[in-house]
Design an enzyme around this catalytic site. Structure first.
Site: not given
Length: 628
Positions: A8, A117, A119, A337
DNA sequence: GCAAGGTC
């Protein structure tokens, strides 16, 4: 075999490449600054040694928009935006080049592995990457693309992620597409409607070419600010009564507080007071003495929202400043992060290793040594786990006094001290409470003795201190009253909204994400719906966010329009949307169902706002006149 | 000129 890996962001690509490549990595530049292509080899299970290229994107590659020729501003009625066709186009200049880079690398690859990531947005970005790759390699499909599942960059975790690929979650992708489309339709239509409405009715707004934007996140954010402001403004102090006594013990005076809540009925308070006075004159009896251990709990592992709240409170940094500083620290490899909702550490986390990195610090090295020598305790486990990132914690030691900006220094110190606090013991003390009865009324006094400060020795952002020791009473002892008064006071108004409180409200109500909460606050400031002001006495000045006339007018206007159950300046609509998105991900609802339902909801709200537009205009006129 | 969501 050749495998293409795409992350990402560049920092992840670099880190993963060097981990998988075992240090033997060659680097090529891409046509985009920051983004590099890393070549190395890695043995994927059942594939033998593969040549691997690892690259990255920079967040989303695409965004939704409308066809400006047909649906541009002024070319259609805003309400048409609820059923206009939607175009997906690349998100800025770099995205075009990044898609090209992926297409070039995918052409000769046998497999694509997504390293975004873990998510919801990450799934969608993975899908965008897949679409770019399949342009030159049509054999790559949602069903066969590999998806690495990882939540941090620790070596064994990354290698295990590489060897155990999952699939992209098509339902999470659907959920993101739904959010994008709704935000676009509602945002564009209402923004055009409001801007044009205010432009035709108010000269100054036309002159200043002011944009009156609506967004599903900015309006509820503004709503919180206005709501609080109105509560302060409309606050009417109320008089209340209570009994206040002071007892004598030796040569000490001990004030004791009434066990009842404040009474708003003077007569009732008076009766209770006189009753006790008649019964007991100036004597009270000690009826209860208790001494019990008490703790001051160490903080939970650190989330983004908590970081922003605390940095606002302790250092007066704005949410944006905090996040910017944290981002820089992350990019330098100093902290983990910084965008996470997780407030519990994975039990497998090697705390000792993380702690030992901090041994060389002149500020807290000694404290860390004590932890490692036996004072280490397991961090508390909160209830939130975004399954993508661990709580924010320091990765390695850096001499923070040498960091570039003051904000970075503050944030690094805070993150580290918070982590050390999490690994420490709670503060311990003894709380004593003595209860006296005067007539029929009871009164208490309490004292605190701090025995061990523990985590507070390092987490020194607030105090927990011993009070003056209570005198030694015996049960049943009769004590003389030096004072027994019926006292009156006034309720005080709530305070205006601080940024820390606003962040907390947005978080609880699901307005924005940990990465965007700061931006929404900036946006309502930039739109001049609200402004930051320093209020209070000179020494204790605090920053508050207050609405402007325009901000009040918008929220009040929308409140007056009285939408059935979908008030646009309240958080409920967004919350409902978030819940429906979660259902899409959980396969309990389909993307189309949710889209249809919410488009209809917004359309109805739009029709009503249009019918009652005079209310919005009146609302602003009214406030302008009142304050003139 | 408009949204919110990623990231630099």
């Amino acid at each position: 075999m050749k495998i293409l890996c795409v992350a990402e962001k560049p920092s992840i690509a670099k880190s993963v490449a060097y981990t998988l490549g075992g240090g033997k990595v060659t680097v090529r530049n891409s046509s985009v600054k920051y983004v590099k292509n890393y070549d190395f080899t890695f043995e994927f299970p059942g594939m033998g040694r593969c040549s691997v290229t690892m690259t990255s994107v920079l967040g989303h590659l695409t965004e939704m928009t409308i066809d400006n020729n047909r649906y541009g501003w002024g070319k259609c009625l805003p309400i048409n935006l609820f059923d206009s066709t939607i175009i997906v186009k690349e998100n800025g200049n770099d995205s075009k080049k990044l898609m090209q880079n992926i297409a070039n690398e995918a052409r000769l690859s046998n497999q694509l592995m997504i390293w975004t990531d873990c998510d919801r947005e990450g799934e969608h970005i993975g899908w965008e990457i897949l679409n770019a790759a399949s342009k030159t390699n049509p054999s790559l499909k949602l069903e066969n693309v590999w998806r690495a599942q990882f939540s941090h960059l620790e070596r064994s975790h990354i290698i295990s992620a590489a060897k155990n690929p999952k699939q992209l979650d098509r339902y999470a992708i659907d959920a993101v597409c739904t959010r994008m489309e709704l935000d676009l339709r509602a945002g564009f239509s209402f923004t055009r409607f409001l801007t044009d409405l205010f432009k035709t009715n108010f000269h100054e707004i036309k002159e200043e070419r002011r944009l009156i934007s609506y967004g599903g996140c900015q309006f509820p954010t503004l709503g919180f600010v206005v709501d609080r402001y109105m509560r302060v403004k409309e606050f009417v102090p109320e008089e209340f009564w209570y009994i206040s006594i002071e007892v004598k013990k030796g040569n000490r005076k001990l004030p004791m507080s009434w066990s009842r809540p404040h009474l708003f009925d003077r007569l009732a308070a008076m009766l209770l007071y006189e009753n006790s006075l008649d019964m007991a004159k100036d004597e009270a009896e000690i009826v209860h003495i208790i001494s019990k251990p008490t703790s001051n709990f160490k903080p939970l592992p650190l989330t983004t929202v908590q970081l922003q709240k605390d940095c606002s409170k302790f250092f007066k940094l704005s949410a944006k400043e905090t996040l910017d500083a944290a981002e820089k620290l992350y990019n330098q490899g100093f902290i983990s992060y910084p965008r996470t909702e997780t407030d519990r550490f994975d039990p497998k986390t090697d705390l000792k290793n993380l702690l030992s990195k901090q041994l060389e610090s002149p500020q807290w090295g000694g404290y860390v040594q004590e932890l490692l020598d036996g004072k280490l305790r397991s961090p508390r486990a909160g209830k939130h786990d975004d399954k993508a990132h661990p709580p924010i914690h320091p990765i390695c030691y850096t001499d923070f006094t040498k960091l570039k900006s003051r904000n970075e220094q503050l944030v690094y110190q805070y993150v580290t001290k918070r982590f050390l606090a999490c690994c420490s013991d709670d503060a311990k003390g003894v709380k004593s409470v003595v209860t006296a009865k005067w007539g029929l009324e009871t009164f208490t006094a309490s004292g605190l003795m701090v025995l061990e400060s523990n985590y507070l020795n390092i987490y020194d952002y607030f105090r927990w201190t011993s009070t003056k020791e209570l005198p030694e009473f015996t049960l049943g002892e009769k004590v003389k009253l030096l004072k027994a008064d019926l006292v009156t006071g006034k309720t005080s108004p709530p305070t205006y909204m601080s940024e820390a409180e606003l962040i907390a409200l947005m978080d609880i109500n699901g307005i924005g994400t940990d990465a965007t909460i700061a931006e929404h606050i900036e946006k309502i400031l930039a739109r001049e719906y609200a402004s930051k002001q320093n209020l209070g006495e000179s020494r204790s000045k605090k920053a508050y966010i207050l609405p402007t006339e325009l901000g009040c007018a918008l929220v009040e206007g929308f409140n007056q329009i009285g939408f059935d159950n979908l008030s646009l300046s309240k958080p409920f609509l967004r919350k409902q949307l978030e819940e429906s998105l979660a259902k899409i991900t959980a396969q309990q609802e389909t993307k189309n169902n949710v889209l249809d339902r919410f488009i209809e909801l917004y359309r109805q709200a739009f029709v009503l706002s249009n019918q009652k537009q005079a209310i919005l205009v009146q609302s602003y006129r009214h406030i302008q006149r009142r304050n003139a």
